[in-house]
Design a protein around this motif. Structure first.
Motif, PDB file in Angstrom:
ATOM      1  N   ILE A 124       0.832  -1.211   0.000  1.00 15.02           N
ATOM      2  CA  ILE A 124       0.000   0.000   0.000  1.00 15.02           C
ATOM      3  C   ILE A 124       0.865   1.258   0.000  1.00 15.02           C
ATOM      4  CG2 ILE A 124      -1.976  -1.143   1.111  1.00 15.02           C
ATOM      5  CD1 ILE A 124      -1.207   0.367   3.689  1.00 15.02           C
ATOM      6  N   SER A 125       2.099   1.130  -0.542  1.00 10.46           N
ATOM      7  CA  SER A 125       3.011   2.284  -0.492  1.00 10.46           C
ATOM      8  C   SER A 125       2.495   3.463  -1.314  1.00 10.46           C
ATOM      9  CB  SER A 125       4.418   1.879  -0.952  1.00 10.46           C
ATOM     10  OG  SER A 125       4.377   1.279  -2.224  1.00 10.46           O
ATOM     11  N   LEU A 126       1.575   3.213  -2.242  1.00  6.21           N
ATOM     12  CA  LEU A 126       1.030   4.323  -3.024  1.00  6.21           C
ATOM     13  C   LEU A 126      -0.294   4.833  -2.469  1.00  6.21           C
ATOM     14  CD1 LEU A 126       1.856   3.232  -6.690  1.00  6.21           C
ATOM     15  CD2 LEU A 126       3.070   4.842  -5.225  1.00  6.21           C
ATOM     16  N   LEU A 127      -0.793   4.196  -1.404  1.00 10.67           N
ATOM     17  CA  LEU A 127      -2.055   4.659  -0.825  1.00 10.67           C
ATOM     18  C   LEU A 127      -1.801   5.888   0.057  1.00 10.67           C
ATOM     19  CD1 LEU A 127      -4.503   1.905   0.436  1.00 10.67           C
ATOM     20  CD2 LEU A 127      -4.638   3.361  -1.587  1.00 10.67           C
ATOM     21  N   GLU A 128      -2.531   6.965  -0.224  1.00 15.43           N
ATOM     22  CA  GLU A 128      -2.305   8.207   0.515  1.00 15.43           C
ATOM     23  C   GLU A 128      -3.189   8.304   1.749  1.00 15.43           C
ATOM     24  OE1 GLU A 128      -3.039  11.021  -2.605  1.00 15.43           O
ATOM     25  OE2 GLU A 128      -0.896  11.192  -3.006  1.00 15.43           O
ATOM     26  N   MET A 129      -4.063   7.342   1.927  1.00 13.63           N
ATOM     27  CA  MET A 129      -4.974   7.388   3.060  1.00 13.63           C
ATOM     28  C   MET A 129      -5.496   5.986   3.334  1.00 13.63           C
ATOM     29  SD  MET A 129      -8.819   8.402   3.334  1.00 13.63           S
ATOM     30  CE  MET A 129      -8.907   6.742   2.743  1.00 13.63           C
ATOM     31  N   VAL A 130      -5.517   5.611   4.600  1.00 11.12           N
ATOM     32  CA  VAL A 130      -6.181   4.368   4.984  1.00 11.12           C
ATOM     33  C   VAL A 130      -7.201   4.740   6.048  1.00 11.12           C
ATOM     34  CG1 VAL A 130      -5.903   2.121   6.104  1.00 11.12           C
ATOM     35  CG2 VAL A 130      -4.217   2.879   4.418  1.00 11.12           C
ATOM     36  N   ASP A 131      -8.460   4.625   5.716  1.00  6.80           N
ATOM     37  CA  ASP A 131      -9.491   4.957   6.696  1.00  6.80           C
ATOM     38  C   ASP A 131      -9.951   3.680   7.401  1.00  6.80           C
ATOM     39  OD1 ASP A 131     -11.036   3.663   4.848  1.00  6.80           O
ATOM     40  OD2 ASP A 131     -12.318   5.376   4.381  1.00  6.80           O
ATOM     41  N   SER A 132     -10.962   3.787   8.252  1.00  5.49           N
ATOM     42  CA  SER A 132     -11.340   2.612   9.052  1.00  5.49           C
ATOM     43  C   SER A 132     -11.887   1.489   8.166  1.00  5.49           C
ATOM     44  CB  SER A 132     -12.360   3.007  10.126  1.00  5.49           C
ATOM     45  OG  SER A 132     -13.542   3.524   9.545  1.00  5.49           O
ATOM     46  N   PHE A 133     -12.469   1.850   7.021  1.00  5.24           N
ATOM     47  CA  PHE A 133     -13.014   0.820   6.142  1.00  5.24           C
ATOM     48  C   PHE A 133     -11.893  -0.011   5.507  1.00  5.24           C
ATOM     49  CE2 PHE A 133     -15.003  -0.944   2.362  1.00  5.24           C
ATOM     50  CZ  PHE A 133     -16.237  -1.348   2.855  1.00  5.24           C
ATOM     51  N   ILE A 134     -10.895   0.690   4.961  1.00  3.60           N
ATOM     52  CA  ILE A 134      -9.767  -0.016   4.353  1.00  3.60           C
ATOM     53  C   ILE A 134      -8.987  -0.768   5.431  1.00  3.60           C
ATOM     54  CG2 ILE A 134      -7.599   0.286   3.082  1.00  3.60           C
ATOM     55  CD1 ILE A 134      -8.920   2.734   1.720  1.00  3.60           C
ATOM     56  N   GLY A 135      -8.852  -0.131   6.608  1.00  6.26           N
ATOM     57  CA  GLY A 135      -8.155  -0.783   7.714  1.00  6.26           C
ATOM     58  C   GLY A 135      -8.833  -2.084   8.116  1.00  6.26           C
ATOM     59  N   ARG A 136     -10.163  -2.048   8.161  1.00  6.04           N
ATOM     60  CA  ARG A 136     -10.895  -3.261   8.516  1.00  6.04           C
ATOM     61  C   ARG A 136     -10.723  -4.331   7.439  1.00  6.04           C
ATOM     62  NH1 ARG A 136     -17.273  -3.099   8.983  1.00  6.04           N
ATOM     63  NH2 ARG A 136     -16.977  -2.905   6.776  1.00  6.04           N
ATOM     64  N   MET A 137     -10.703  -3.900   6.171  1.00 11.09           N
ATOM     65  CA  MET A 137     -10.488  -4.849   5.080  1.00 11.09           C
ATOM     66  C   MET A 137      -9.145  -5.562   5.256  1.00 11.09           C
ATOM     67  SD  MET A 137      -8.643  -5.224   1.934  1.00 11.09           S
ATOM     68  CE  MET A 137      -8.143  -3.624   1.328  1.00 11.09           C
ATOM     69  N   LEU A 138      -8.103  -4.800   5.620  1.00 10.95           N
ATOM     70  CA  LEU A 138      -6.785  -5.410   5.783  1.00 10.95           C
ATOM     71  C   LEU A 138      -6.805  -6.421   6.936  1.00 10.95           C
ATOM     72  CD1 LEU A 138      -4.565  -2.214   5.267  1.00 10.95           C
ATOM     73  CD2 LEU A 138      -4.920  -4.086   3.631  1.00 10.95           C
ATOM     74  N   SER A 139      -7.448  -6.040   8.053  1.00 16.10           N
ATOM     75  CA  SER A 139      -7.550  -6.976   9.186  1.00 16.10           C
ATOM     76  C   SER A 139      -8.346  -8.220   8.808  1.00 16.10           C
ATOM     77  CB  SER A 139      -8.246  -6.305  10.376  1.00 16.10           C
ATOM     78  OG  SER A 139      -7.396  -5.377  10.981  1.00 16.10           O
ATOM     79  N   ASP A 140      -9.448  -8.003   8.086  1.00 15.98           N
ATOM     80  CA  ASP A 140     -10.299  -9.132   7.694  1.00 15.98           C
ATOM     81  C   ASP A 140      -9.569 -10.083   6.752  1.00 15.98           C
ATOM     82  OD1 ASP A 140     -12.291  -8.110   9.214  1.00 15.98           O
ATOM     83  OD2 ASP A 140     -13.616  -7.531   7.573  1.00 15.98           O
ATOM     84  N   ILE A 141      -8.827  -9.513   5.784  1.00 14.84           N
ATOM     85  CA  ILE A 141      -8.080 -10.374   4.860  1.00 14.84           C
ATOM     86  C   ILE A 141      -7.090 -11.225   5.645  1.00 14.84           C
ATOM     87  CG2 ILE A 141      -6.267 -10.375   3.078  1.00 14.84           C
ATOM     88  CD1 ILE A 141      -7.727  -8.056   1.742  1.00 14.84           C
ATOM     89  N   ALA A 142      -6.388 -10.584   6.605  1.00 20.00           N
ATOM     90  CA  ALA A 142      -5.398 -11.326   7.390  1.00 20.00           C
ATOM     91  C   ALA A 142      -6.067 -12.466   8.160  1.00 20.00           C
ATOM     92  CB  ALA A 142      -4.674 -10.379   8.352  1.00 20.00           C
ATOM     93  N   ALA A 143      -7.233 -12.180   8.751  1.00 19.69           N
ATOM     94  CA  ALA A 143      -7.925 -13.198   9.538  1.00 19.69           C
ATOM     95  C   ALA A 143      -8.430 -14.334   8.646  1.00 19.69           C
ATOM     96  CB  ALA A 143      -9.092 -12.564  10.297  1.00 19.69           C
ATOM     97  N   MET A 144      -9.002 -13.986   7.496  1.00 22.70           N
ATOM     98  CA  MET A 144      -9.537 -15.014   6.597  1.00 22.70           C
ATOM     99  C   MET A 144      -8.410 -15.827   5.971  1.00 22.70           C
ATOM    100  SD  MET A 144     -12.427 -12.650   4.782  1.00 22.70           S
ATOM    101  CE  MET A 144     -13.714 -11.858   5.743  1.00 22.70           C
ATOM    102  N   ALA A 145      -7.335 -15.140   5.595  1.00 28.56           N
ATOM    103  CA  ALA A 145      -6.202 -15.850   5.005  1.00 28.56           C
ATOM    104  C   ALA A 145      -5.611 -16.825   6.026  1.00 28.56           C
ATOM    105  CB  ALA A 145      -5.135 -14.857   4.538  1.00 28.56           C
ATOM    106  N   ARG A 146      -5.575 -16.401   7.278  1.00 25.79           N
ATOM    107  CA  ARG A 146      -5.054 -17.263   8.344  1.00 25.79           C
ATOM    108  C   ARG A 146      -5.863 -18.561   8.436  1.00 25.79           C
ATOM    109  NH1 ARG A 146      -0.558 -18.351  10.547  1.00 25.79           N
ATOM    110  NH2 ARG A 146      -0.069 -16.384  11.566  1.00 25.79           N
ATOM    111  N   VAL A 147      -7.160 -18.427   8.313  1.00 19.85           N
ATOM    112  CA  VAL A 147      -8.025 -19.605   8.333  1.00 19.85           C
ATOM    113  C   VAL A 147      -7.705 -20.518   7.154  1.00 19.85           C
ATOM    114  CG1 VAL A 147     -10.429 -20.374   8.133  1.00 19.85           C
ATOM    115  CG2 VAL A 147      -9.867 -18.429   9.595  1.00 19.85           C
ATOM    116  N   MET A 148      -7.267 -19.904   6.051  1.00 16.75           N
ATOM    117  CA  MET A 148      -6.900 -20.689   4.873  1.00 16.75           C
ATOM    118  C   MET A 148      -5.411 -21.039   4.881  1.00 16.75           C
ATOM    119  SD  MET A 148      -9.200 -18.710   2.048  1.00 16.75           S
ATOM    120  CE  MET A 148      -8.918 -19.882   0.729  1.00 16.75           C
TER     121      MET A 148
END
Lengths: 148, 132
Positions: free
Chosen positions: A52-76
């Motif tokens: 995300i080095s080109l992302l100029e902003m991470v709001d709570s929605f994108i932040g939650r997406m990143l946490s969710d991906i990590a949690a779901m990927a962990r399950v996989m």
């Protein structure tokens, strides 16, 4: 808008590399999350590296997406690292109160690949191939971007 | 200095709002970190409007402090049903929707001034100011 399709998901060795280069609307974020999970299933990758080095902003929605991906990927049975958070974004995330729970963050793509590789163990068949491709094509994504 | 109103009617307008707010922050001479703070506030509060009221607008304008400092004021307005319990909504982690509950309390931390007025009859107005 069909934005999610524009964010590439590249399989490099046993890692899915996701360079996020555009500001994403919420549907794009949700679409990206779904595509990463289906690519994990399809390829059997063991790691997800989201740049995300080109992302100029991470709001709570994108932040939650990143946490969710990590949690779901962990399950996989896959591990997720997020690389290249800009300093201004990191400061804002903390002030906002986001922890990016369950997400490992590292400074650049090289560090991210190292971390994922340590996780898989040293006997990764595709190691040399990964190295070559990353050095060649994706190294530049690890560089922090500065803006006046 | 100018004042602009950005309509919030669809999810994509959240992206438009944070982009325009950042551009205005740049024009007002804010540094990178403050640009990021203002864009993030715009994103959080614009999303609240889309999510809870369906539609509304944000007015972005230059602000001037009595002591001479300049800054930026963002006014988020909707005519939705209002926030039933503002005190609870301002707490970290409180959410009636699918959110993380960081929108309001997080935005307050990213701003220097934060004011919220809400009623079922008139809807909600959130005003934030960040000084340079």
């Amino acid at each position: 808008m069909n934005g999610a399709q524009r964010i590439p998901i590249l399989k490099v060795g046993r890692v899915l590399v996701v360079p996020v280069q555009v500001d994403m609307d919420d549907q794009t974020v949700i679409g990206l999350q779904e595509r990463i999970l289906s690519e994990l299933e399809r390829t059997g990758a063991r790691g997800v590296l989201i740049d995300i080095s080109l992302l100029e902003m991470v709001d709570s929605f994108i932040g939650r997406m990143l946490s969710d991906i990590a949690a779901m990927a962990r399950v996989m049975d896959a591990r997720t690292v997020v690389v290249g958070i800009q300093p201004a974004v990191a400061i804002t995330l903390v002030e906002l109160g986001l922890e990016l729970r369950g997400v490992d963050t590292v400074l650049n793509v090289d560090e991210g690949i190292k971390l994922l590789r340590d996780e898989f163990g040293a006997d990764d068949d595709e190691r040399d191939e990964e190295e070559a491709e990353l050095q060649g094509e994706w190294h530049s994504f690890g560089e922090p971007r500065h803006q006046a | 200095m100018e004042s602009r109103a950005i309509r919030l009617e669809s999810e994509h307008d959240i992206v438009v709002a944070r982009g325009e707010v950042r551009a205005m922050a740049v024009a007002l001479g804010f540094g990178l970190i403050d640009q990021t703070r203002l864009a993030t506030v715009a994103s959080e509060l614009a999303r609240n409007i889309i999510k809870y009221a369906g539609r509304g607008r944000v007015i972005a304008q230059a602000a001037e402090h009595a002591d001479g400092r300049t800054g930026m004021r963002l006014i988020f307005e909707d005519s939705g049903g209002g926030i039933p319990n503002i005190e609870a909504a301002m707490r970290d982690g409180f959410s009636t929707g699918r959110g993380l509950g960081q929108g309001l309390p997080g935005s307050r931390r990213l701003a220097h001034e934060f004011q919220i007025e809400s009623s079922p009859a008139r809807g909600t107005r959130v005003t934030v100011v960040r000084w340079r």
